[in-house]
Design a protein around this motif. Structure first.
Motif, PDB file in Angstrom:
ATOM      1  N   THR A  94       0.741  -1.287  -0.034  1.00  0.00           N
ATOM      2  CA  THR A  94       0.055   0.106   0.026  1.00  0.00           C
ATOM      3  C   THR A  94       0.993   1.222  -0.112  1.00  0.00           C
ATOM      4  N   GLN A  95       2.268   1.246   0.408  1.00  0.00           N
ATOM      5  CA  GLN A  95       3.073   2.326   0.396  1.00  0.00           C
ATOM      6  C   GLN A  95       3.762   2.526  -0.726  1.00  0.00           C
ATOM      7  N   HIS A  96       3.778   1.516  -1.809  1.00  0.00           N
ATOM      8  CA  HIS A  96       4.226   1.800  -2.879  1.00  0.00           C
ATOM      9  C   HIS A  96       3.443   1.364  -4.109  1.00  0.00           C
ATOM     10  N   GLU A  97       2.816   2.427  -4.815  1.00  0.00           N
ATOM     11  CA  GLU A  97       1.937   2.192  -5.807  1.00  0.00           C
ATOM     12  C   GLU A  97       2.217   1.251  -6.917  1.00  0.00           C
ATOM     13  N   GLU A  98       3.583   1.116  -7.215  1.00  0.00           N
ATOM     14  CA  GLU A  98       3.969   0.244  -8.419  1.00  0.00           C
ATOM     15  C   GLU A  98       3.888  -1.132  -7.884  1.00  0.00           C
ATOM     16  N   LEU A  99       4.360  -1.546  -6.711  1.00  0.00           N
ATOM     17  CA  LEU A  99       4.177  -2.551  -6.026  1.00  0.00           C
ATOM     18  C   LEU A  99       2.456  -3.141  -5.947  1.00  0.00           C
ATOM     19  N   ARG A 100       1.642  -2.214  -5.518  1.00  0.00           N
ATOM     20  CA  ARG A 100       0.322  -2.419  -5.632  1.00  0.00           C
ATOM     21  C   ARG A 100      -0.413  -2.882  -6.800  1.00  0.00           C
ATOM     22  N   GLU A 101       0.205  -2.064  -7.971  1.00  0.00           N
ATOM     23  CA  GLU A 101      -0.307  -2.354  -9.490  1.00  0.00           C
ATOM     24  C   GLU A 101       0.414  -3.703  -9.900  1.00  0.00           C
ATOM     25  N   LEU A 102       1.759  -4.183  -9.392  1.00  0.00           N
ATOM     26  CA  LEU A 102       2.266  -5.085  -9.547  1.00  0.00           C
ATOM     27  C   LEU A 102       1.410  -6.442  -9.252  1.00  0.00           C
ATOM     28  N   LEU A 103       1.015  -6.334  -8.012  1.00  0.00           N
ATOM     29  CA  LEU A 103       0.423  -7.352  -7.260  1.00  0.00           C
ATOM     30  C   LEU A 103      -0.991  -7.533  -7.872  1.00  0.00           C
ATOM     31  N   LEU A 104      -1.620  -6.337  -8.095  1.00  0.00           N
ATOM     32  CA  LEU A 104      -3.085  -6.475  -8.647  1.00  0.00           C
ATOM     33  C   LEU A 104      -3.074  -6.928 -10.167  1.00  0.00           C
ATOM     34  N   SER A 105      -1.818  -6.859 -10.934  1.00  0.00           N
ATOM     35  CA  SER A 105      -1.709  -7.200 -12.268  1.00  0.00           C
ATOM     36  C   SER A 105      -1.701  -8.801 -12.177  1.00  0.00           C
ATOM     37  N   THR A 106      -1.355  -9.481 -11.154  1.00  0.00           N
ATOM     38  CA  THR A 106      -1.423 -10.904 -11.031  1.00  0.00           C
ATOM     39  C   THR A 106      -2.783 -11.585 -11.445  1.00  0.00           C
ATOM     40  N   GLY A 107      -3.963 -10.889 -11.243  1.00  0.00           N
ATOM     41  CA  GLY A 107      -5.091 -11.400 -11.414  1.00  0.00           C
ATOM     42  C   GLY A 107      -5.395 -12.396 -10.428  1.00  0.00           C
ATOM     43  N   ASP A 108      -5.983 -13.854 -10.786  1.00  0.00           N
ATOM     44  CA  ASP A 108      -6.194 -14.672  -9.763  1.00  0.00           C
ATOM     45  C   ASP A 108      -5.068 -15.749  -9.883  1.00  0.00           C
ATOM     46  N   ALA A 109      -3.941 -15.352 -10.248  1.00  0.00           N
ATOM     47  CA  ALA A 109      -2.889 -16.447 -10.391  1.00  0.00           C
ATOM     48  C   ALA A 109      -2.701 -16.862  -8.823  1.00  0.00           C
ATOM     49  N   LYS A 110      -2.171 -18.141  -8.748  1.00  0.00           N
ATOM     50  CA  LYS A 110      -1.560 -18.602  -7.333  1.00  0.00           C
ATOM     51  C   LYS A 110       0.049 -18.007  -7.285  1.00  0.00           C
ATOM     52  N   ILE A 111       0.165 -17.592  -6.147  1.00  0.00           N
ATOM     53  CA  ILE A 111       1.517 -16.885  -5.999  1.00  0.00           C
ATOM     54  C   ILE A 111       2.161 -17.679  -4.836  1.00  0.00           C
ATOM     55  N   VAL A 112       3.385 -18.174  -5.432  1.00  0.00           N
ATOM     56  CA  VAL A 112       4.047 -19.206  -4.654  1.00  0.00           C
ATOM     57  C   VAL A 112       5.438 -18.807  -4.497  1.00  0.00           C
ATOM     58  N   GLU A 113       5.962 -18.583  -3.256  1.00  0.00           N
ATOM     59  CA  GLU A 113       7.497 -18.472  -2.849  1.00  0.00           C
ATOM     60  C   GLU A 113       8.274 -19.892  -2.981  1.00  0.00           C
ATOM     61  N   HIS A 114       8.699 -19.904  -4.087  1.00  0.00           N
ATOM     62  CA  HIS A 114       9.378 -21.360  -4.427  1.00  0.00           C
ATOM     63  C   HIS A 114      10.629 -21.456  -4.191  1.00  0.00           C
ATOM     64  N   THR A 115      10.878 -22.403  -2.947  1.00  0.00           N
ATOM     65  CA  THR A 115      12.255 -22.570  -2.246  1.00  0.00           C
ATOM     66  C   THR A 115      12.358 -23.744  -1.516  1.00  0.00           C
ATOM     67  N   GLU A 116      13.530 -24.381  -1.751  1.00  0.00           N
ATOM     68  CA  GLU A 116      13.909 -25.561  -0.926  1.00  0.00           C
ATOM     69  C   GLU A 116      14.027 -25.191   0.659  1.00  0.00           C
ATOM     70  N   ASN A 117      14.379 -23.854   0.748  1.00  0.00           N
ATOM     71  CA  ASN A 117      14.906 -23.490   1.991  1.00  0.00           C
ATOM     72  C   ASN A 117      13.821 -23.253   3.068  1.00  0.00           C
ATOM     73  N   ASP A 118      12.562 -23.500   2.637  1.00  0.00           N
ATOM     74  CA  ASP A 118      11.383 -23.005   3.708  1.00  0.00           C
ATOM     75  C   ASP A 118      10.219 -23.873   3.194  1.00  0.00           C
ATOM     76  N   ASP A 119       9.543 -24.517   4.170  1.00  0.00           N
ATOM     77  CA  ASP A 119       8.454 -25.225   3.961  1.00  0.00           C
ATOM     78  C   ASP A 119       7.398 -24.909   4.763  1.00  0.00           C
ATOM     79  N   TYR A 120       7.539 -23.579   5.341  1.00  0.00           N
ATOM     80  CA  TYR A 120       6.463 -22.969   6.132  1.00  0.00           C
ATOM     81  C   TYR A 120       6.120 -21.608   5.191  1.00  0.00           C
ATOM     82  N   TRP A 121       7.026 -20.889   5.222  1.00  0.00           N
ATOM     83  CA  TRP A 121       6.608 -19.361   4.149  1.00  0.00           C
ATOM     84  C   TRP A 121       6.804 -19.938   2.845  1.00  0.00           C
TER      85      TRP A 121
END
Length: 148
Positions: A94-121
């Protein structure tokens, strides 16, 4: 929801979704260099620990300091951590307009933090992880849509 957006490193596509991405956030009237700095600092009740982490010269160092068990972890951390993450991510998007637009541009896509280093986050690298950061990002995306 067929599209899946995977991110991890700040240099990847959608690297801005990483808590290590260099977008300062202001929370509790204090400016934090990254959402990672804020998140890691909130593990501790002691203001001195929080300030030391805020001043860490990189998000990686802030993360390392947050994992230092010589510091006294707040008692309710396990039950509080997802809300603290949501607070940090919401502030960032909410504090960075370009990030807000980027996040909203993902539509209904599933967002995944893809890493072997973390199975919680993250997804644990094989999709079996909880992907809590991805879930928080999707929750924030929905909140931004509802506000619009």
């Amino acid at each position: 929801m067929s599209e899946i957006i995977r991110f991890y490193s700040v240099t990847d596509d959608y690297g801005e979704f990483s808590n290590f991405a260099e977008y300062p956030v202001t929370l509790k009237k204090v400016r934090w260099p990254t959402s990672e700095h804020y998140f890691q600092s909130q593990k501790f009740k002691d203001k001195k620990d929080q300030q030391e982490i805020r001043k860490a010269n990189s998000p990686m160092l802030a993360a390392r300091m947050g994992r230092d068990r010589k510091r006294k972890l707040r008692r309710d951390w396990e039950s509080a951590k997802v809300n603290v993450m949501r607070e940090a991510v919401f502030a960032k998007f909410t504090q960075h307009e370009e990030l807000r637009e980027l996040l909203l541009s993902t539509g209904d896509a599933k967002i995944v933090e893809h890493t072997e280093n973390d199975d919680y986050w993250g997804d644990g690298g094989d999709g079996r992880g909880k992907n809590m950061l991805g879930r928080v990002l999707m929750d924030v995306r929905q909140a931004l849509r509802d506000d619009a």
